[in-house]
Design a protein around this motif. Structure first.
Motif, mmCIF file in Angstrom:
data_model
loop_
_atom_site.group_PDB
_atom_site.id
_atom_site.type_symbol
_atom_site.label_atom_id
_atom_site.label_comp_id
_atom_site.label_asym_id
_atom_site.label_seq_id
_atom_site.Cartn_x
_atom_site.Cartn_y
_atom_site.Cartn_z
ATOM 1 N N THR A 19 9.827 17.271 -51.419
ATOM 2 C CA THR A 19 9.104 16.789 -52.599
ATOM 3 C C THR A 19 9.826 17.245 -53.860
ATOM 4 O OG1 THR A 19 6.996 16.879 -51.404
ATOM 5 C CG2 THR A 19 6.876 16.803 -53.790
ATOM 6 N N ALA A 20 10.242 18.498 -53.892
ATOM 7 C CA ALA A 20 10.961 19.025 -55.058
ATOM 8 C C ALA A 20 12.270 18.274 -55.248
ATOM 9 C CB ALA A 20 11.214 20.528 -54.892
ATOM 10 N N GLN A 21 12.983 18.047 -54.136
ATOM 11 C CA GLN A 21 14.247 17.300 -54.231
ATOM 12 C C GLN A 21 13.995 15.863 -54.694
ATOM 13 O OE1 GLN A 21 16.155 17.562 -50.408
ATOM 14 N NE2 GLN A 21 17.248 19.468 -50.947
ATOM 15 N N SER A 22 12.956 15.255 -54.142
ATOM 16 C CA SER A 22 12.666 13.875 -54.525
ATOM 17 C C SER A 22 12.247 13.817 -55.992
ATOM 18 C CB SER A 22 11.636 13.275 -53.583
ATOM 19 O OG SER A 22 10.355 13.247 -54.109
ATOM 20 N N ILE A 23 11.459 14.801 -56.433
ATOM 21 C CA ILE A 23 11.069 14.845 -57.862
ATOM 22 C C ILE A 23 12.317 15.011 -58.721
ATOM 23 C CG2 ILE A 23 9.868 16.237 -59.593
ATOM 24 C CD1 ILE A 23 7.636 16.682 -57.521
ATOM 25 N N GLU A 24 13.219 15.895 -58.296
ATOM 26 C CA GLU A 24 14.468 16.130 -59.045
ATOM 27 C C GLU A 24 15.320 14.867 -59.067
ATOM 28 O OE1 GLU A 24 18.398 18.883 -58.636
ATOM 29 O OE2 GLU A 24 16.503 19.813 -58.047
ATOM 30 N N ILE A 25 15.425 14.190 -57.924
ATOM 31 C CA ILE A 25 16.201 12.947 -57.836
ATOM 32 C C ILE A 25 15.563 11.880 -58.726
ATOM 33 C CG2 ILE A 25 16.815 11.025 -56.308
ATOM 34 C CD1 ILE A 25 17.237 13.134 -54.080
ATOM 35 N N ILE A 26 14.235 11.784 -58.668
ATOM 36 C CA ILE A 26 13.529 10.803 -59.499
ATOM 37 C C ILE A 26 13.732 11.117 -60.974
ATOM 38 C CG2 ILE A 26 11.224 9.986 -60.158
ATOM 39 C CD1 ILE A 26 10.472 10.137 -57.178
ATOM 40 N N GLU A 27 13.649 12.406 -61.331
ATOM 41 C CA GLU A 27 13.852 12.812 -62.725
ATOM 42 C C GLU A 27 15.284 12.491 -63.169
ATOM 43 O OE1 GLU A 27 11.755 13.851 -65.157
ATOM 44 O OE2 GLU A 27 10.201 13.405 -63.675
ATOM 45 N N ASP A 28 16.270 12.806 -62.323
ATOM 46 C CA ASP A 28 17.673 12.470 -62.640
ATOM 47 C C ASP A 28 17.828 10.952 -62.795
ATOM 48 O OD1 ASP A 28 18.455 15.073 -62.655
ATOM 49 O OD2 ASP A 28 19.393 15.043 -60.656
ATOM 50 N N TYR A 29 17.182 10.209 -61.884
ATOM 51 C CA TYR A 29 17.253 8.749 -61.931
ATOM 52 C C TYR A 29 16.597 8.222 -63.213
ATOM 53 C CZ TYR A 29 17.096 3.934 -60.286
ATOM 54 O OH TYR A 29 17.250 2.589 -60.168
ATOM 55 N N LYS A 30 15.433 8.818 -63.577
ATOM 56 C CA LYS A 30 14.749 8.440 -64.813
ATOM 57 C C LYS A 30 15.639 8.723 -66.018
ATOM 58 C CE LYS A 30 9.807 8.932 -63.750
ATOM 59 N NZ LYS A 30 8.606 9.737 -64.028
ATOM 60 N N LYS A 31 16.271 9.917 -66.011
ATOM 61 C CA LYS A 31 17.162 10.288 -67.128
ATOM 62 C C LYS A 31 18.340 9.316 -67.222
ATOM 63 C CE LYS A 31 16.149 15.236 -67.211
ATOM 64 N NZ LYS A 31 16.665 16.572 -66.890
ATOM 65 N N THR A 32 18.895 8.971 -66.059
ATOM 66 C CA THR A 32 20.020 8.033 -66.033
ATOM 67 C C THR A 32 19.577 6.660 -66.532
ATOM 68 O OG1 THR A 32 20.999 9.211 -64.167
ATOM 69 C CG2 THR A 32 21.792 6.983 -64.567
ATOM 70 N N LEU A 33 18.438 6.196 -66.062
ATOM 71 C CA LEU A 33 17.906 4.905 -66.512
ATOM 72 C C LEU A 33 17.596 4.938 -68.012
ATOM 73 C CD1 LEU A 33 15.485 3.790 -63.631
ATOM 74 C CD2 LEU A 33 17.709 2.813 -64.227
ATOM 75 N N GLN A 34 17.010 6.056 -68.470
ATOM 76 C CA GLN A 34 16.701 6.186 -69.901
ATOM 77 C C GLN A 34 17.990 6.168 -70.730
ATOM 78 O OE1 GLN A 34 13.478 6.221 -71.142
ATOM 79 N NE2 GLN A 34 14.484 5.959 -73.112
ATOM 80 N N LYS A 35 19.018 6.835 -70.229
ATOM 81 C CA LYS A 35 20.318 6.868 -70.925
ATOM 82 C C LYS A 35 20.911 5.462 -70.982
ATOM 83 C CE LYS A 35 24.867 8.991 -70.747
ATOM 84 N NZ LYS A 35 25.801 9.780 -69.959
#
Length: 189
Positions: A19-35
């Motif tokens: 869950t922590a890894q998936s949250i981190e991956i989702i957050e990284d993905y969100k940051k990448t998408l936001q960028k």
């Protein structure tokens, strides 16, 4: 601890980690998408701003072109109207000049101009011309001024012209010259 508890602990730890890894991956993905979104938004805004500026410049150029055309057209119309009015004024002047040339004041004017030209010559040879239309006044003017006059072979509307050959001087009190000078001056204003 029994094996079920261990399994539960292991399961919980794995799930928490996943869950922590998936949250981190989702957050990284969100940051990448936001960028990516921000970059594309900036690019789109920049492109829109450039397009807006280009179109604004085009509209201003078109407005200036039309305005210049309208100004030129207005100037042309003003010049055309001015020319018509100038011609009308000078036709009226010509009529008044014709009337003046039939008056006694014209004879006096001619005799004064003849006397001035004769005085200017200071005894040197001078040829004073009168207009062909004034031929009937020749003898009267010669009596008044005491100067021999010559009928010009060119029509200069009225007035006199005189030549002092020894000094190559032309004295021009012709109505043609005076009228054209006034017309030119009139057009300049």
């Amino acid at each position: 601890m029994d094996p079920n508890e261990k399994l539960d602990n292991f399961y919980t730890a794995v799930i928490d980690s996943a869950t922590a890894q998936s949250i981190e991956i989702i957050e990284d993905y969100k940051k990448t998408l936001q960028k990516i979104y921000n970059e594309r938004k900036q690019a789109a805004q920049k492109k829109a701003q450039n397009t807006y500026q280009i179109e604004t410049d085009n509209i201003i150029r078109e407005k200036n072109r039309r305005l210049s055309g309208d100004i030129l057209e207005s100037k042309r119309k003003v010049l055309e109207k001015t020319s018509l009015l100038t011609d009308k004024i000078f036709k009226d002047v010509r009529k008044k000049l014709d009337a003046y040339m039939k008056s006694p004041a014209y004879v006096k004017y001619l005799s004064n101009k003849i006397a001035e030209a004769y005085e200017f010559a200071r005894g040197e040879e001078i040829i004073i011309y009168i207009n062909p239309s004034d031929e009937a006044l020749k003898s009267v003017l010669e009596k008044i001024t005491g100067v021999n006059l010559t009928i010009s072979n060119r029509d200069f509307m009225g007035g006199i012209r005189a030549v002092i050959p020894s000094r190559t001087i032309l004295i021009d009190h012709s109505f043609t010259t005076k009228l054209s000078e006034q017309k030119e001056t009139f057009r300049l204003h």
